[in-house]
Write an enzyme that holds these catalytic residues in place. Structure first.
Site, PDB file in Angstrom:
ATOM      1  N   CYS A   1      47.462  67.492 -13.699  1.00  0.00           N
ATOM      2  CA  CYS A   1      48.245  68.859 -13.157  1.00  0.00           C
ATOM      3  C   CYS A   1      49.313  68.984 -14.042  1.00  0.00           C
ATOM      4  O   CYS A   1      49.806  70.168 -13.936  1.00  0.00           O
ATOM      5  CB  CYS A   1      48.435  68.918 -11.915  1.00  0.00           C
TER       6      CYS A   1
ATOM      7  N   HIS B   1      53.674  73.953  -9.650  1.00  0.00           N
ATOM      8  CA  HIS B   1      52.222  73.666  -9.573  1.00  0.00           C
ATOM      9  C   HIS B   1      52.009  73.994  -8.267  1.00  0.00           C
ATOM     10  O   HIS B   1      52.589  73.721  -7.217  1.00  0.00           O
ATOM     11  CB  HIS B   1      52.255  72.234  -9.891  1.00  0.00           C
TER      12      HIS B   1
ATOM     13  N   ASN C   1      44.417  74.931  -5.938  1.00  0.00           N
ATOM     14  CA  ASN C   1      44.830  73.978  -7.030  1.00  0.00           C
ATOM     15  C   ASN C   1      44.030  74.170  -8.159  1.00  0.00           C
ATOM     16  O   ASN C   1      42.878  73.474  -8.298  1.00  0.00           O
ATOM     17  CB  ASN C   1      45.015  72.796  -6.699  1.00  0.00           C
TER      18      ASN C   1
HETATM   19  O1  UT7 Z   1      47.523  68.470  -8.048  1.00  0.00           O
HETATM   20  C1  UT7 Z   1      47.520  66.965  -8.155  1.00  0.00           C
HETATM   21  C2  UT7 Z   1      48.451  66.355  -6.944  1.00  0.00           C
HETATM   22  N1  UT7 Z   1      47.756  66.529  -6.023  1.00  0.00           N
HETATM   23  C3  UT7 Z   1      48.534  66.864  -5.079  1.00  0.00           C
HETATM   24  O2  UT7 Z   1      49.739  67.310  -4.956  1.00  0.00           O
HETATM   25  C4  UT7 Z   1      47.888  66.583  -3.346  1.00  0.00           C
HETATM   26  C5  UT7 Z   1      49.118  65.820  -2.579  1.00  0.00           C
HETATM   27  N2  UT7 Z   1      48.370  65.526  -1.132  1.00  0.00           N
HETATM   28  C6  UT7 Z   1      48.431  66.401  -0.267  1.00  0.00           C
HETATM   29  O3  UT7 Z   1      48.434  67.621  -0.547  1.00  0.00           O
HETATM   30  C7  UT7 Z   1      47.802  65.913   1.096  1.00  0.00           C
HETATM   31  O4  UT7 Z   1      47.992  64.732   1.176  1.00  0.00           O
HETATM   32  C8  UT7 Z   1      46.341  66.373   1.400  1.00  0.00           C
HETATM   33  C9  UT7 Z   1      46.226  67.971   1.636  1.00  0.00           C
HETATM   34  C10 UT7 Z   1      45.482  65.866   0.423  1.00  0.00           C
HETATM   35  C11 UT7 Z   1      45.946  65.773   2.836  1.00  0.00           C
HETATM   36  O5  UT7 Z   1      46.665  66.255   3.869  1.00  0.00           O
HETATM   37  P1  UT7 Z   1      47.883  65.021   4.732  1.00  0.00           P
HETATM   38  O6  UT7 Z   1      48.538  65.756   5.682  1.00  0.00           O
HETATM   39  O7  UT7 Z   1      48.237  63.955   3.642  1.00  0.00           O
HETATM   40  O8  UT7 Z   1      46.400  64.519   5.789  1.00  0.00           O
HETATM   41  P2  UT7 Z   1      46.012  63.075   5.538  1.00  0.00           P
HETATM   42  O9  UT7 Z   1      45.164  62.574   4.369  1.00  0.00           O
HETATM   43  O10 UT7 Z   1      47.092  62.029   6.117  1.00  0.00           O
HETATM   44  O11 UT7 Z   1      45.000  63.103   6.753  1.00  0.00           O
HETATM   45  C12 UT7 Z   1      45.432  63.443   8.096  1.00  0.00           C
HETATM   46  C13 UT7 Z   1      44.226  63.604   9.193  1.00  0.00           C
HETATM   47  C14 UT7 Z   1      43.075  62.527   8.668  1.00  0.00           C
HETATM   48  O12 UT7 Z   1      42.442  62.196  10.403  1.00  0.00           O
HETATM   49  P3  UT7 Z   1      43.180  61.040  11.072  1.00  0.00           P
HETATM   50  O13 UT7 Z   1      42.820  59.688  10.251  1.00  0.00           O
HETATM   51  O14 UT7 Z   1      44.610  61.245  11.194  1.00  0.00           O
HETATM   52  O15 UT7 Z   1      42.403  60.979  12.469  1.00  0.00           O
HETATM   53  C15 UT7 Z   1      42.094  63.046   7.995  1.00  0.00           C
HETATM   54  O16 UT7 Z   1      40.968  62.424   8.197  1.00  0.00           O
HETATM   55  O17 UT7 Z   1      43.656  64.712   8.799  1.00  0.00           O
HETATM   56  C16 UT7 Z   1      42.246  64.363   8.368  1.00  0.00           C
HETATM   57  N3  UT7 Z   1      41.700  65.266   7.520  1.00  0.00           N
HETATM   58  C17 UT7 Z   1      41.288  66.494   7.725  1.00  0.00           C
HETATM   59  N4  UT7 Z   1      40.806  67.305   8.797  1.00  0.00           N
HETATM   60  C18 UT7 Z   1      40.130  68.346   8.592  1.00  0.00           C
HETATM   61  C19 UT7 Z   1      41.590  65.236   6.131  1.00  0.00           C
HETATM   62  N5  UT7 Z   1      41.111  66.292   5.344  1.00  0.00           N
HETATM   63  C20 UT7 Z   1      40.687  67.095   6.442  1.00  0.00           C
HETATM   64  C21 UT7 Z   1      40.395  68.555   6.448  1.00  0.00           C
HETATM   65  N6  UT7 Z   1      39.888  69.099   7.546  1.00  0.00           N
HETATM   66  N7  UT7 Z   1      39.853  68.979   5.178  1.00  0.00           N
END
Ligand code: UT7
Length: 336
Positions: free
Chosen positions: A116, A256, A286
């Site tokens: 990115c 970004h 993104n």
């Molecule tokens: O551009 C390249 C660089 N990339 C980035 O900058 C991305 C950086 N990362 C992020 O933006 C975030 O980590 C994400 C948006 C990818 C994920 O958000 P998060 O707050 O870190 O969520 P998480 O992965 O810790 O997941 C939290 C919970 C999980 O459930 P449990 O295990 O707590 O029950 C996931 O299974 O949210 C769940 N989850 C969702 N729920 C509903 C993950 N994706 C989804 C979804 N809808 N789409």
């Protein structure tokens, strides 16, 4: 002797027509508009539809608009760099394909893949060619068809990405405006958290790589998030300090567009208000290499000659950086 700088003298952009909304995504995977808006801040993203349509088609549209707006003939362009992680094919470079589709015949060009941060890296490289005096009209186009590598059964990644392209023209200038400075960094230790497992020389495509869904984006969201929040802010604050820029003298941060929470954390560390930040993540998601130039494209009418602008990015690699430029023209005076 006056130092020659590279100035952005125009911006062109293109986003596909098809809008993939959170509601439509909620019917494809177990997610909701509320979760996506709270955790990422994206409402909808554009998707390039149609058989035979690739990254270069969007890049070519952006370049055609850029040539038209700046009154530049294709034969005047002497260099084109395409920032891209979803090239049309592994080779030749998408820059070559875009040049062909836009009738650019007198330029050399290549692709830049730094996740990115690709556009930031490419803009820095291009500015060096211009500053050296070797090249006079250089296009940097950021383009990505992320939908070609997004797994639409993986709710953790599919809401994030969208398709789009935008391009800038760089020209030499003795004036005080132009690209002032760049801080670019990388740490390959982060590559385990964000990559595409198969399709390269490590794991060429086979039936089993396809069955294992290894041609899609693999991302461990939390480590990427943690690195992005600290590194993007670190280099943006360092850039302000290096040049004595304060929250009052910075006109725009162009971050970004990966996650609204990362954008807000960066702005907070820089001590700037939200209305000093270009944000279009709600509408485009993104778009990887296209996020920064798409912001410049949308905000161009509001930009004024002499505006202090900091661009910042973080991406796969890990790669990150910030770039400081003084805007070179009044954005509302350009040919439409
Ligand atoms: O551009 C390249 C660089 N990339 C980035 O900058 C991305 C950086 N990362 C992020 O933006 C975030 O980590 C994400 C948006 C990818 C994920 O958000 P998060 O707050 O870190 O969520 P998480 O992965 O810790 O997941 C939290 C919970 C999980 O459930 P449990 O295990 O707590 O029950 C996931 O299974 O949210 C769940 N989850 C969702 N729920 C509903 C993950 N994706 C989804 C979804 N809808 N789409």
């Amino acid at each position: 002797m006056t130092k020659i700088k590279a100035a952005i003298t125009g911006v062109g952009g293109y986003v596909p027509e098809y809008i993939l909304t959170n509601d439509e995504l909620s019917r494809m995977v177990d997610t909701s508009d509320e979760w996506i808006m709270t955790r990422i801040g994206i409402k909808e993203r554009r998707i390039l539809k149609g058989e035979g349509k690739a990254t270069s088609d969007m890049g070519a549209e952006a370049v055609k608009q850029l040539l038209h707006k700046t009154g530049t003939k294709p034969e005047e362009i002497d260099m084109i760099i395409c920032a891209v992680v979803t090239p049309d094919m592994l080779f030749p470079a998408t820059a070559n394909i875009i040049a062909d589709k836009t009738n650019i015949r007198n330029a050399f060009g290549y692709d830049m893949n730094a996740g990115c941060s690709s556009f930031l890296y490419a803009l820095t490289a291009a500015s060096k060619f211009v500053e050296s005096g070797s090249h006079k009209k250089v296009i940097v186009v950021g383009a990505d068809k992320m939908s070609s590598i997004v797994d639409y059964t993986d709710r953790a990644t599919c809401p994030i990405f969208g398709d789009g392209a935008a391009a800038v023209l760089l020209e030499p200038t003795p004036a005080p405006e132009g690209v002032m400075d760049a801080i670019l960094q990388s740490d390959g230790v982060g590559r385990i958290h964000l990559h595409q497992k198969a399709g390269g020389s490590l794991k060429p495509p086979t039936h089993s790589t396809i069955d294992a869904r290894e041609h899609y984006i693999y991302q461990e969201g939390q480590p990427v998030f943690k690195w992005a929040v600290s590194k993007m802010a670190d280099v943006s604050v360092e850039m302000m300090e290096r040049h004595g820029i304060t929250s009052d003298t910075l006109n725009w941060l162009v971050p970004h567009q990966a996650n609204m929470r990362i954008i807000e954390a960066t702005a907070n560390r820089m001590g700037i208000r939200k209305d000093q930040v270009m944000i279009n993540i709600q509408r485009f998601g993104n778009t990887t290499s296209a996020t920064l130039p798409l912001c410049l494209w949308e905000w161009e009418p509001q930009l004024r000659k002499g505006d202090n602008i900091i661009l910042a990015a973080f991406g796969a690699g890990f790669t990150w950086g910030s770039l400081y430029l003084k805007w070179a023209y009044d954005g509302d005076k350009i040919l439409k």
